[in-house]
Design an enzyme around this catalytic site. Structure first.
Site, PDB file in Angstrom:
ATOM      1  N   GLN A  11       0.757  -1.220   0.057  1.00 20.56           N
ATOM      2  CA  GLN A  11      -0.031   0.091   0.063  1.00 20.56           C
ATOM      3  C   GLN A  11       0.599   1.395   0.130  1.00 20.56           C
ATOM      4  O   GLN A  11       0.639   2.085  -0.810  1.00 20.56           O
ATOM      5  CB  GLN A  11      -0.941   0.130   0.997  1.00 20.56           C
ATOM      6  CG  GLN A  11      -1.916  -0.992   1.222  1.00 20.56           C
ATOM      7  CD  GLN A  11      -2.818  -0.659   2.279  1.00 20.56           C
ATOM      8  OE1 GLN A  11      -3.982   0.067   2.291  1.00 20.56           O
ATOM      9  NE2 GLN A  11      -2.969  -1.490   3.437  1.00 20.56           N
ATOM     10  N   TYR A 130       3.729  -9.594  15.674  1.00 23.68           N
ATOM     11  CA  TYR A 130       4.007  -8.491  14.706  1.00 23.68           C
ATOM     12  C   TYR A 130       4.593  -7.375  15.538  1.00 23.68           C
ATOM     13  O   TYR A 130       5.656  -6.654  15.017  1.00 23.68           O
ATOM     14  CB  TYR A 130       2.738  -8.015  14.383  1.00 23.68           C
ATOM     15  CG  TYR A 130       2.957  -6.804  13.428  1.00 23.68           C
ATOM     16  CD1 TYR A 130       3.589  -6.652  12.489  1.00 23.68           C
ATOM     17  CD2 TYR A 130       1.814  -5.762  13.931  1.00 23.68           C
ATOM     18  CE1 TYR A 130       3.360  -5.597  11.506  1.00 23.68           C
ATOM     19  CE2 TYR A 130       2.009  -4.699  12.984  1.00 23.68           C
ATOM     20  CZ  TYR A 130       2.718  -4.526  11.888  1.00 23.68           C
ATOM     21  OH  TYR A 130       2.780  -3.197  11.269  1.00 23.68           O
ATOM     22  N   LYS A 134       8.270  -5.550  14.878  1.00 22.10           N
ATOM     23  CA  LYS A 134       8.528  -4.129  14.615  1.00 22.10           C
ATOM     24  C   LYS A 134       8.999  -3.278  15.388  1.00 22.10           C
ATOM     25  O   LYS A 134      10.079  -2.465  15.125  1.00 22.10           O
ATOM     26  CB  LYS A 134       7.079  -3.425  14.327  1.00 22.10           C
ATOM     27  CG  LYS A 134       6.290  -4.011  13.088  1.00 22.10           C
ATOM     28  CD  LYS A 134       7.055  -3.940  11.516  1.00 22.10           C
ATOM     29  CE  LYS A 134       6.998  -2.182  11.481  1.00 22.10           C
ATOM     30  NZ  LYS A 134       7.661  -2.042  10.139  1.00 22.10           N
TER      31      LYS A 134
END
Length: 306
Positions: A11, A130, A134
């Protein structure tokens, strides 16, 4: 300026390509040309291209799947940024890396139990794989000594790829009723707006007397987000309202019902509060931030009635 852009099919990577081309020569390899889980290939591409700036919107973002694919998530979200930072330092290049609200536990509340926006100085405490990977990527960049901007954002959507907006539009065409979580708070962010704002930040780098001075003054960790707040139910309601107004659905809009997170269990725990405070970014770069509603309206203008 020679720019290496990762994740050009995602995206944000997709949205960055056009505005970045106004700032320099952009090398945006596809996934088969640059696999972030392959450290040797990543180093080779960076050393071959010798960029002045690396921009890394690529990430392993399958939040639930990451619970069982921790090794792959760590390779892409933590190890790859560490390599980019190391190579950037050797080249004297800059690195822009995007991170996430999921580095926080989502429990920041005021005395009345209302959600409060997280600041860059707040303690991190990720609750899923996740978020943990990160955060590891952020820490690797910060400890590398490279010139960097780490931009945390949240709830990214666009008319490209897979995201909440496109999922809601599909379901709104297929169903007469939708049940949407209403007790998780955050800020929806248009990929196009994030890309344009990133390039506004970089415009100052082009005009600086020396890039070293610019990075010394502006480098660091920032929260990048539109203004306001919403829960997923409110975001979905706004999407459906815009779609109905533009005759996108070709049917009566579905009825939306708010539900609690406990009614929609997922493998990975989601934060109750994903609000990101952006005052540091506004002050450092003299930015006025639009509301998330205005950004959504602009994004939805790209839809066409069928």
């Amino acid at each position: 300026m020679r720019i290496l852009l990762t994740g050009s099919n995602g995206q944000l990577g997709n949205a960055l390509q056009a505005p970045l081309s106004q700032l320099g020569s952009v090398y945006a390899p596809l996934r088969n040309e640059l696999d972030l889980s392959n450290p040797d290939q990543l180093r080779q591409r960076i050393r071959e291209y010798r960029p002045d700036l690396i921009i890394n919107p690529a990430a392993y973002t399958a939040v639930d799947l990451a619970e069982t694919e921790e090794k792959l998530a760590h390779a892409i979200n933590a190890e790859a940024p560490a390599i980019m930072a190391e190579e950037a330092r050797k080249l004297g290049a800059g690195l822009i890396h995007y991170s996430t609200d999921y580095v926080f536990d989502g429990e920041k509340l005021d005395q009345h139990g209302q959600v409060l926006a997280y600041l860059e100085t707040d303690a991190t405490n990720p609750q899923n794989v996740y978020g943990k990977t990160k955060l590891a990527g952020e820490q690797a960049i910060q400890s590398s000594g490279c010139q960097h901007l780490i931009l945390r954002t949240s709830w990214v959507y666009s008319l490209h790829g897979k995201n909440f907006l496109l999922t809601i539009l599909r379901l709104a065409k297929e169903r007469d009723q939708l049940r949407i979580v209403n007790d998780q708070w955050g800020i929806p962010n248009s990929a196009a707006w994030l890309a344009d704002t990133t390039c506004r930040l970089l415009a100052g780098l082009q005009q600086a007397n020396t890039t070293t001075d610019w990075w010394a003054k502006h480098g660091g960790l920032y929260h990048l987000s539109a203004a306001g707040k919403a829960n997923w139910f409110e975001f979905a309601s706004a999407i459906v309202a815009h779609a109905e107004q533009k005759n996108i659905l070709n049917k009566t809009a579905p009825t939306l019902t708010g539900i609690s997170s406990s009614d929609y269990p997922t493998p990975a725990r989601r934060p109750h509060n994903s609000l990101l405070g952006t005052q540091k970014l506004q002050d450092k770069f003299a930015l006025d931030l639009p509301s998330w509603q205005d950004c959504l309206q602009i994004c939805m203008q790209g839809l066409r009635a069928t």
